[in-house]
Design a protein around this motif. Structure first.
Motif, PDB file in Angstrom:
ATOM      1  N   TYR A  91       0.827  -1.208   0.000  1.00  0.00           N
ATOM      2  CA  TYR A  91       0.000   0.000   0.000  1.00  0.00           C
ATOM      3  C   TYR A  91       0.862   1.259   0.000  1.00  0.00           C
ATOM      4  N   GLU A  92       2.084   1.114  -0.599  1.00  0.00           N
ATOM      5  CA  GLU A  92       3.002   2.239  -0.661  1.00  0.00           C
ATOM      6  C   GLU A  92       3.360   2.571  -2.107  1.00  0.00           C
ATOM      7  N   ARG A  93       3.735   3.819  -2.314  1.00  0.00           N
ATOM      8  CA  ARG A  93       4.165   4.315  -3.618  1.00  0.00           C
ATOM      9  C   ARG A  93       5.650   4.617  -3.541  1.00  0.00           C
ATOM     10  N   CYS A  94       6.440   4.102  -4.507  1.00  0.00           N
ATOM     11  CA  CYS A  94       7.888   4.305  -4.526  1.00  0.00           C
ATOM     12  C   CYS A  94       8.213   5.582  -5.298  1.00  0.00           C
ATOM     13  N   ASP A 104       5.941   6.265   0.098  1.00  0.00           N
ATOM     14  CA  ASP A 104       4.804   7.030   0.625  1.00  0.00           C
ATOM     15  C   ASP A 104       3.559   6.155   0.603  1.00  0.00           C
ATOM     16  N   CYS A 105       2.648   6.403   1.556  1.00  0.00           N
ATOM     17  CA  CYS A 105       1.379   5.678   1.551  1.00  0.00           C
ATOM     18  C   CYS A 105       0.553   6.095   0.331  1.00  0.00           C
ATOM     19  N   LEU A 106      -0.131   5.129  -0.247  1.00  0.00           N
ATOM     20  CA  LEU A 106      -1.021   5.429  -1.361  1.00  0.00           C
ATOM     21  C   LEU A 106      -2.139   6.353  -0.894  1.00  0.00           C
ATOM     22  N   GLN A 107      -2.765   7.031  -1.854  1.00  0.00           N
ATOM     23  CA  GLN A 107      -3.864   7.923  -1.534  1.00  0.00           C
ATOM     24  C   GLN A 107      -4.973   7.160  -0.797  1.00  0.00           C
ATOM     25  N   THR A 108      -5.545   7.799   0.208  1.00  0.00           N
ATOM     26  CA  THR A 108      -6.588   7.294   1.119  1.00  0.00           C
ATOM     27  C   THR A 108      -6.007   6.429   2.239  1.00  0.00           C
ATOM     28  N   PHE A 109      -4.725   6.085   2.189  1.00  0.00           N
ATOM     29  CA  PHE A 109      -4.069   5.372   3.289  1.00  0.00           C
ATOM     30  C   PHE A 109      -3.321   6.383   4.161  1.00  0.00           C
ATOM     31  N   TYR A 110      -3.018   5.994   5.391  1.00  0.00           N
ATOM     32  CA  TYR A 110      -2.162   6.825   6.229  1.00  0.00           C
ATOM     33  C   TYR A 110      -1.225   5.905   7.011  1.00  0.00           C
ATOM     34  N   ARG A 111      -0.106   6.471   7.472  1.00  0.00           N
ATOM     35  CA  ARG A 111       0.896   5.659   8.161  1.00  0.00           C
ATOM     36  C   ARG A 111       0.575   5.600   9.648  1.00  0.00           C
ATOM     37  N   SER A 112       0.462   4.399  10.154  1.00  0.00           N
ATOM     38  CA  SER A 112       0.133   4.186  11.558  1.00  0.00           C
ATOM     39  C   SER A 112       1.354   4.401  12.432  1.00  0.00           C
ATOM     40  N   GLY A 115       4.174   2.242  11.698  1.00  0.00           N
ATOM     41  CA  GLY A 115       4.919   2.434  10.459  1.00  0.00           C
ATOM     42  C   GLY A 115       4.262   1.828   9.231  1.00  0.00           C
ATOM     43  N   ASP A 116       3.123   1.156   9.402  1.00  0.00           N
ATOM     44  CA  ASP A 116       2.447   0.541   8.260  1.00  0.00           C
ATOM     45  C   ASP A 116       1.444   1.507   7.646  1.00  0.00           C
ATOM     46  N   CYS A 117       1.187   1.317   6.355  1.00  0.00           N
ATOM     47  CA  CYS A 117       0.160   2.096   5.677  1.00  0.00           C
ATOM     48  C   CYS A 117      -1.173   1.367   5.835  1.00  0.00           C
ATOM     49  N   VAL A 118      -2.121   2.039   6.476  1.00  0.00           N
ATOM     50  CA  VAL A 118      -3.392   1.400   6.789  1.00  0.00           C
ATOM     51  C   VAL A 118      -4.539   2.331   6.400  1.00  0.00           C
ATOM     52  N   CYS A 119      -5.730   1.784   6.374  1.00  0.00           N
ATOM     53  CA  CYS A 119      -6.934   2.575   6.097  1.00  0.00           C
ATOM     54  C   CYS A 119      -7.465   3.172   7.402  1.00  0.00           C
TER      55      CYS A 119
END
Length: 371
Positions: A91-94, A104-112, A115-119
């Motif tokens: 769920y990350e963008r390089c 970076d986290c993909l759009q609509t995701f955020y970093r917890s 450190g993980d990208c979650v909804c």
């Protein structure tokens, strides 16, 4: 002529060409003729590697590049890590940067915090985006409540046949059957200053007293008869009715009876009936001729009211008397030894005890009650 022999010999880093007692060197790449032989060139003196260390070699050099760079075309160039694999999570963008990369986290995701990208709460991953999670599929609402899914959340509301009753615990919805109640009048018409008693009927007063609770609104806004009027068991009383008391009153009635819970709404219109006052001087003809001095006389003022009610119609203070002089302010009269105010046979009266020539003039009776 003398033909001089030319002899060619091999030399390290280039070719040596003899010409009689003389010779020259044709040096290979990475070497230079120093007058005697082909000597190694120190390419590292020109810092060709950039983002790396230069190691001079015989006839050349080698770049020992920093992490994130690779040796190409005699220097260290950036490595595009994003093009050589998938260094980031699902769920990350390089994003490639000089000498490294960023995930970076993909759009609509955020970093917890981990450190993980979650909804966000209320959303679930679907491919490369977070989509709304329909929480209603898991029936999260308590009994007698319907679930409505919203973007990122959900709402619980009482079912059509349930409501929050006054005795409900923690806002629980209780099933009920509709009651059949109505206003004693569907519409009340109020006269300014009057008393209006609004009541609901359909069951006995004892039922209201034991099992009933009434919650009122006025024109859609919560309204409490205990503070804004005089509350009764089945309604309320408006004393000294005023224009601002007019409106649409709606009662939500809860009946918590042993036979079961009942609820219904009753709407009642309360309207203001505009009032008016008409004034006459019944004995006006009496003053069409000169009156004798010293003989008591009364100016009568009769007030006919429509849709108005006075607390005491015989109170002489319901009207005010003035003497009017053109070009001057009206003079308010006060009760004294020479003139007094009284009420007789439906008229307010200005009584002159001993009228004198200086009392001649124009007099005005003014009524200004209930606006």
């Amino acid at each position: 002529s003398v033909l001089e022999a030319v002899v060619s010999t091999q030399s390290t880093g280039g070719d040596c060409v003899e010409n009689g007692t003389q010779y020259t060197c044709t040096c290979d790449s990475g070497f230079t003729f120093d007058g005697e032989t082909c000597a190694d060139v120190n390419e590292c003196a020109q810092s060709p590697c950039g983002n790396g260390d230069c190691v001079n070699l015989e006839g050349g050099y080698q770049c020992d590049c920093m992490t994130g760079y690779t040796s190409e075309k005699g220097t260290c160039i950036d490595v595009d890590e994003c093009a050589t694999g998938s260094p980031c999570g699902s769920y990350e963008r390089c994003s490639n940067i000089e000498g490294s990369f960023i995930c970076d986290c993909l759009q609509t995701f955020y970093r917890s915090d981990g450190g993980d990208c979650v909804c966000a709460d209320g959303y679930t991953p679907s491919g490369s985006e977070c989509i709304d999670l329909d929480e209603c599929l898991t029936s999260p609402c308590p009994a007698n409540m319907d679930c409505t899914n919203t973007i990122g959340n959900y709402q619980c509301a009482c079912s059509d046949d349930a409501a929050v009753f006054p005795s409900s615990v923690n806002g629980e919805c209780v099933q009920y059957t509709p009651c059949e109640l109505y206003g004693v009048k569907s519409e009340y018409q109020g006269i300014r200053g009057n008393t209006i008693k609004v009541e609901i009927t359909g069951v006995k007063s004892t039922v209201f007293k034991v099992a009933g609770t009434i919650v009122w609104t006025k024109d859609g806004i919560p309204w409490d008869p205990a503070t804004d009027a005089s509350e009764t068991v089945r309604g309320f009383t408006l004393y000294d009715f005023q224009p601002e008391d007019a409106g649409f009153y709606e009662a939500t009635v809860y009946l918590e009876r042993k036979t079961g819970n009942e609820m219904c709404k009753v709407g009642i219109h309360v309207k203001l009936v505009e009032g008016s006052a008409h004034m006459t001087v019944p004995n006006l003809d009496k003053f069409s001729e000169t009156l004798p001095a010293g003989k008591g006389v009364a100016v009568q003022c009769k007030v006919q009211l429509t849709n108005l009610k006075l607390e005491n119609a015989k109170d002489v203070n319901n009207v005010k008397w003035y003497k009017v002089t053109p070009g001057e302010d009206d003079v308010l009269l006060v009760d004294n030894d020479d003139i007094n105010f009284n009420y007789k046979i439906g008229s307010y009266r200005l009584w002159f005890e001993n009228p004198q020539p200086e009392d001649s003039g124009t007099y005005k009776c003014e009524f200004n009650q209930q606006d």
